[in-house]
Write an enzyme that holds these catalytic residues in place. Structure first.
Site, short mmCIF file in Angstrom:
data_model
loop_
_atom_site.label_atom_id
_atom_site.label_comp_id
_atom_site.label_asym_id
_atom_site.label_seq_id
_atom_site.Cartn_x
_atom_site.Cartn_y
_atom_site.Cartn_z
CG ASP A 1 111.11 -34.42 73.23
OD1 ASP A 1 110.11 -33.82 72.79
OD2 ASP A 1 111.03 -35.39 74.00
CD GLU B 1 116.63 -39.27 70.01
OE1 GLU B 1 117.15 -40.23 70.61
OE2 GLU B 1 115.51 -38.82 70.27
CG ASP C 1 112.79 -36.42 70.27
OD1 ASP C 1 111.79 -35.68 70.39
OD2 ASP C 1 112.76 -37.64 70.46
CG ASP D 1 110.87 -36.49 67.15
OD1 ASP D 1 111.09 -35.28 67.30
OD2 ASP D 1 111.04 -37.33 68.06
CG HIS D 2 107.58 -34.46 68.06
ND1 HIS D 2 108.07 -33.72 69.11
CD2 HIS D 2 107.92 -35.74 68.32
CE1 HIS D 2 108.66 -34.53 69.97
NE2 HIS D 2 108.60 -35.77 69.51
CG HIS E 1 108.77 -33.14 77.10
ND1 HIS E 1 107.43 -33.19 76.80
CD2 HIS E 1 109.37 -33.98 76.22
CE1 HIS E 1 107.23 -34.02 75.78
NE2 HIS E 1 108.40 -34.50 75.40
CB SER F 1 109.53 -39.60 70.25
OG SER F 1 109.60 -38.23 70.57
CB THR G 1 114.34 -41.29 68.65
OG1 THR G 1 113.39 -40.40 69.22
CG2 THR G 1 114.75 -40.83 67.28
MG MG Z 1 113.76 -39.26 71.05
ZN ZN Z 2 108.91 -35.60 73.65
#
Ligand code: MG
Ligand code: ZN
Length: 499
Positions: free
Chosen positions: A286, A281, A34, A328-329, A290, A82, A135
């Site tokens: 992620d 995951e 993620d 996912d990104h 952030h 997500s 996710t």
């Molecule tokens: Mg996630």
């Molecule tokens: Zn995120």
């Protein structure tokens, strides 16, 4: 050699048309980093190469050549969250942001996990996040909003499709209202304990046991259960599992790593002999993005890579397994950059006699070493500092080796009237993170790390997708991320358990 080729050619030409173009796999393992954007991937690779003198498992997978650019584009937008990203990977259909495995019209769409279950394959979800989080949830829940109450989402996961292996966090949504999580899951340590957030008296832990799940809540329990359990529910925190660096900083040795959980899932799922679908995951990459916290993110990337190592070992022993790694990104618009610090850097004469005099200071191995040394997250350090600039300077020194000035520490601790941190510029793009104090600290440490962040949110760049095993060559090229689902289904559809 030539005659062997001839025999192979004859054999292949006798296979019916189409069959050789449709590889089949007994198992599909999908790993999702993620927030593992291309820059994050490069960060991990550079660190392993330049600091540790080794190659990541990710790099080994890249070297296979089955690499693609996935466009993570949701329905009617260019930046994905997500929930939509996981929904698209899980269903092959475009999804609206913040929805969980619904069509753009709002109808339930079967996920690959559900399709696998329906065919008699075993299934598993592993995450270091709450299992109700976007996710993992997208593979077994169908909800109009990822922000619906956690118990509602997790009830979907637990009662819907009998996922055989569920390992992660989020236990607070499964215990009766008004109770502590550790009353039902005694392996969960104080730091990761919490109160139920269910609205009712339902005890999903007891229900799971009645349905045949072995329930575990710490690393030891996981290790004991995985050699014999047929169905395994492991919950290791009331909410998310902590960052790897904080797990170490807090000495939480009873918390399993992502690799531990992945290995346990592989043990249980492969024992059924029926073939399986497993999603793993690495969700905290992620979150560190952030937080604009590069050192913490690095350790999450390395941790994810360790889980991939366990998967690739399994794949080597079970070549009828397709392994896919994707993201996912990207998160945060993360990058290293160069800057101007205290005038031009010193030049030097090269062996040729030419004077080399660069205009800017460029990051080197030194920044990678420093970020690798980080031993707690920014949030942990801020927590420990308790608002004191002097203590923050000490925390940062102890956990990163960086020397902040007291003025920088004061700036990192500026709070508004409500006691909230506030990102000064682009705050409207920081969204939930505009008041994230870690992002402020990240900026104050940028002159040490050479790391810059564009945002506290997600970004639109393509992500890298890698594969090994039957059908992996279909992952080459440029495609929408829904293609990952298409490939997974294509290799599984020939396979039905027991047939
Ligand atoms: Mg996630
Ligand atoms: Zn995120």
């Amino acid at each position: 050699m030539r005659s062997l080729l001839l025999v192979l050619t004859i054999l292949l030409s006798s296979v019916p048309m189409g069959a050789q173009e449709s590889p089949r796999a007994k198992n599909v393992i999908l790993l999702i980093g993620d927030g593992l954007g291309a820059a994050q991937t490069a960060f991990g690779l550079h660190y392993a190469n330049m600091v540790e003198g080794r190659k990541l498992h990710l790099e080994a997978l890249m070297n296979d050549g089955n690499t693609g650019y996935s466009m993570p584009t949701p329905y009617l937008s260019t930046v994905i969250d997500s929930a939509a990203a996981a929904s698209q990977l899980a269903t092959g259909r475009k999804a609206r942001n913040e929805t969980l495995s619904l069509s753009s019209d709002g109808y339930v769409v079967e996920t690959i996990l559900e399709a696998a279950k329906r065919r008699g394959l075993a299934t598993g979800l592993v995450s270091n996040m709450r299992l109700s989080h976007a996710t993992p949830a997208a593979f077994a829940a169908h909800q109009i909003s990822r922000y619906n109450p956690e118990p509602e989402i997790l009830d979907d996961v637990l009662t819907g499709y009998d996922v055989d292996v569920l390992l992660g966090g989020g236990a607070r949504a499964l215990v009766p209202a008004g109770r502590r999580v550790s009353e039902f899951l005694p392996g969960i340590v104080d730091e990761l304990d919490g109160d139920s957030n269910r609205p009712d008296e339902v005890n999903r832990i007891a229900e799971a046991k009645a349905k045949g799940y072995v329930v575990v809540s710490d690393r030891t329990g996981l290790a004991e259960a995985s050699p014999k359990a047929d169905k395994l529910l492991g919950l290791f925190a009331a909410s998310h599992l902590p960052y790897v660096v904080d797990t170490r900083a807090m000495g939480l040795e009873s918390v399993p790593s992502l690799r531990d959980m992945t290995q346990a899932a592989l043990d249980v799922l492969s024992r059924t002999g029926n073939g399986f679908f497993l999603m793993v995951e690495g969700g905290r990459i992620d979150y560190a993005g952030h937080d604009n916290d590069a050192g913490t993110m690095l350790h999450e990337i390395l941790d994810f890579d360790e889980a991939l190592g366990a998967v690739l070992d399994f794949q080597a022993r079970h070549p009828d397994t397709l392994v896919i790694v994707t993201a996912d990104h990207g998160t945060g618009g993360f990058s290293f950059t160069y800057g101007d610090f205290n005038g031009r850097p010193p030049g030097r004469e090269l062996p040729s006699g030419l004077a080399y005099a660069p205009h800017h200071s460029y990051p080197t191995r030194e920044q990678l070493v420093a970020l690798g040394r980080q031993s707690a997250s920014y949030l942990y350090m801020l927590d420990e500092a308790k608002g004191s600039p002097e203590r923050l300077v000490e925390e940062v020194r102890a956990h990163t080796g960086f020397e902040m000035t007291i003025q920088e520490a004061r700036e990192a601790l500026v709070r508004d009237a409500d006691g909230k941190a506030w990102i000064e510029d682009f705050s409207q793009f920081y969204q939930d993170q505009a008041s994230n104090p870690a992002c402020l600290l990240g900026r104050r440490l940028a002159r040490h790390t050479f790391v810059v962040w564009a945002t506290g949110a997600h970004t639109m760049e393509p992500v890298l997708t890698f594969g090994r095993g039957p059908g992996a060559e279909m992952l080459r090229g440029v495609y929408e991320n829904t293609h990952v689902y298409d490939v997974s289904m294509k290799v599984l559809q020939h396979y039905s358990a027991g047939r």
